[in-house]
Design a protein around this motif. Structure first.
Motif, short mmCIF file in Angstrom:
data_model
loop_
_atom_site.label_atom_id
_atom_site.label_comp_id
_atom_site.label_asym_id
_atom_site.label_seq_id
_atom_site.Cartn_x
_atom_site.Cartn_y
_atom_site.Cartn_z
N ALA A 26 -5.37 4.17 6.82
CA ALA A 26 -5.31 4.75 8.16
C ALA A 26 -4.28 4.01 9.01
O ALA A 26 -3.49 4.62 9.74
CB ALA A 26 -6.68 4.71 8.82
N GLU A 27 -4.27 2.68 8.92
CA GLU A 27 -3.28 1.90 9.67
C GLU A 27 -1.87 2.15 9.14
O GLU A 27 -0.90 2.20 9.91
CB GLU A 27 -3.60 0.41 9.60
CG GLU A 27 -2.64 -0.43 10.42
CD GLU A 27 -3.05 -1.88 10.57
OE1 GLU A 27 -2.14 -2.73 10.70
OE2 GLU A 27 -4.26 -2.17 10.56
N LEU A 28 -1.75 2.34 7.83
CA LEU A 28 -0.45 2.63 7.24
C LEU A 28 0.10 3.95 7.78
O LEU A 28 1.28 4.04 8.15
CB LEU A 28 -0.56 2.68 5.72
CG LEU A 28 0.70 3.10 4.97
CD1 LEU A 28 1.84 2.09 5.18
CD2 LEU A 28 0.41 3.27 3.48
N VAL A 29 -0.74 4.97 7.81
CA VAL A 29 -0.30 6.27 8.34
C VAL A 29 0.15 6.12 9.79
O VAL A 29 1.20 6.64 10.19
CB VAL A 29 -1.43 7.32 8.22
CG1 VAL A 29 -1.09 8.57 9.02
CG2 VAL A 29 -1.68 7.67 6.76
N VAL A 38 -10.11 0.03 1.73
CA VAL A 38 -8.79 0.63 1.52
C VAL A 38 -8.54 1.77 2.50
O VAL A 38 -7.41 1.96 2.97
CB VAL A 38 -8.64 1.12 0.06
CG1 VAL A 38 -7.34 1.91 -0.12
CG2 VAL A 38 -8.66 -0.06 -0.90
N GLN A 39 -9.58 2.53 2.84
CA GLN A 39 -9.42 3.65 3.76
C GLN A 39 -8.91 3.18 5.12
O GLN A 39 -8.05 3.82 5.73
CB GLN A 39 -10.75 4.40 3.93
CG GLN A 39 -11.17 5.22 2.72
CD GLN A 39 -11.59 4.35 1.53
OE1 GLN A 39 -12.15 3.27 1.73
NE2 GLN A 39 -11.32 4.82 0.32
N SER A 40 -9.44 2.04 5.59
CA SER A 40 -8.99 1.49 6.88
C SER A 40 -7.53 1.05 6.80
O SER A 40 -6.74 1.25 7.74
CB SER A 40 -9.86 0.30 7.28
OG SER A 40 -11.20 0.68 7.40
N ALA A 74 0.83 -1.21 0.00
CA ALA A 74 0.00 0.00 0.00
C ALA A 74 0.87 1.26 0.00
O ALA A 74 0.58 2.23 -0.71
CB ALA A 74 -0.93 -0.01 1.22
N LEU A 75 1.96 1.23 0.77
CA LEU A 75 2.86 2.38 0.80
C LEU A 75 3.48 2.61 -0.58
O LEU A 75 3.52 3.74 -1.08
CB LEU A 75 3.96 2.16 1.84
CG LEU A 75 5.03 3.25 1.94
CD1 LEU A 75 4.41 4.60 2.29
CD2 LEU A 75 6.10 2.86 2.96
N THR A 128 -5.97 1.45 -5.38
CA THR A 128 -7.13 0.58 -5.18
C THR A 128 -6.74 -0.69 -4.46
O THR A 128 -5.56 -1.05 -4.39
CB THR A 128 -7.77 0.21 -6.53
OG1 THR A 128 -6.85 -0.65 -7.23
CG2 THR A 128 -8.08 1.44 -7.37
N ALA A 129 -7.74 -1.39 -3.96
CA ALA A 129 -7.50 -2.68 -3.30
C ALA A 129 -6.86 -3.65 -4.28
O ALA A 129 -5.96 -4.42 -3.91
CB ALA A 129 -8.82 -3.24 -2.77
#
Length: 198
Positions: free
Chosen positions: A61-64, A56-58, A21-22, A34-35
């Motif tokens: 958020a965990e990535l941040v 993807v938003q969740s 994702a990063l 996208t997923a």
């Protein structure tokens, strides 16, 4: 033993997906990540991704949260107010210079504000707790002013977040070195013991 292997495997898969994702976010920005892209880069199915996050938003958020926590020093004890402020400013600098933060600021400023500053999420709560711990230690050692450590930590977080969020806006007048000096001055002035304190 089998259960331990499964737990380790799940942790590895989660890390691989966050890393993917990063990479996608840095390459394409939030809106175009996208997923399917994340799953493809991680070499897993979309169903695997949805096993860990509902959307993807969740995941983002965990990535941040992960990226911010990675640059926050923990379990260190400052010996003086200059040391404490230096730790805080260096942490703010590292957050300001994170590739993820720079990418979000440049390409998705609204989402940048939402993920990093507007939502009081895991990262802010964790940073505030660590700041409160350090401030409490400084109060016990006599080099931080009196006051509720949680309240002081909340305002330190507010000051530092504002400085990080607005760094690019004031770049015309304030160099990175000056940004560091001014943030240190602001935090020192806020935390220094008052004249009437013992």
């Amino acid at each position: 033993m089998y259960g331990c292997h499964m737990a380790q495997s799940a942790t590895d898969t989660r890390t691989v997906l966050l890393d993917a994702a990063l990479a996608e976010l840095l390459a394409h920005g939030v809106r175009r990540t996208t997923a399917s892209d994340i799953a493809r880069r991680a070499a897993v199915s979309r169903q695997t991704l949805y096993r860990y996050w509902p959307d993807v938003q969740s995941l983002l958020a965990e990535l941040v949260t992960r990226e911010l926590f990675a640059v926050v020093p923990r379990e260190e004890t400052a010996a003086s107010l200059p040391d404490l402020v230096d730790d805080m400013v260096r942490t703010a600098e590292r957050i300001r210079d994170l590739p993820l933060v720079q990418r979000l600021r440049a390409t998705d400023p609204e989402l940048f504000a939402r993920y990093v500053f507007e939502r009081l999420g895991t990262s802010q709560r964790g940073i505030q707790r660590e700041l409160a711990r350090r401030i409490g230690t400084g109060q016990a050692d006599g080099f931080v002013r009196a006051g509720d450590p949680d309240r002081l930590a909340a305002f330190v977080l507010l000051i530092a977040q504002s400085a990080v969020q607005s760094a690019s806006l004031i770049a015309e007048w304030v160099s990175p070195a000056q940004w560091r000096e001014e943030l240190a001055a602001a935090l020192t002035g806020y935390l220094v013991p008052r004249g009437d304190e013992p």
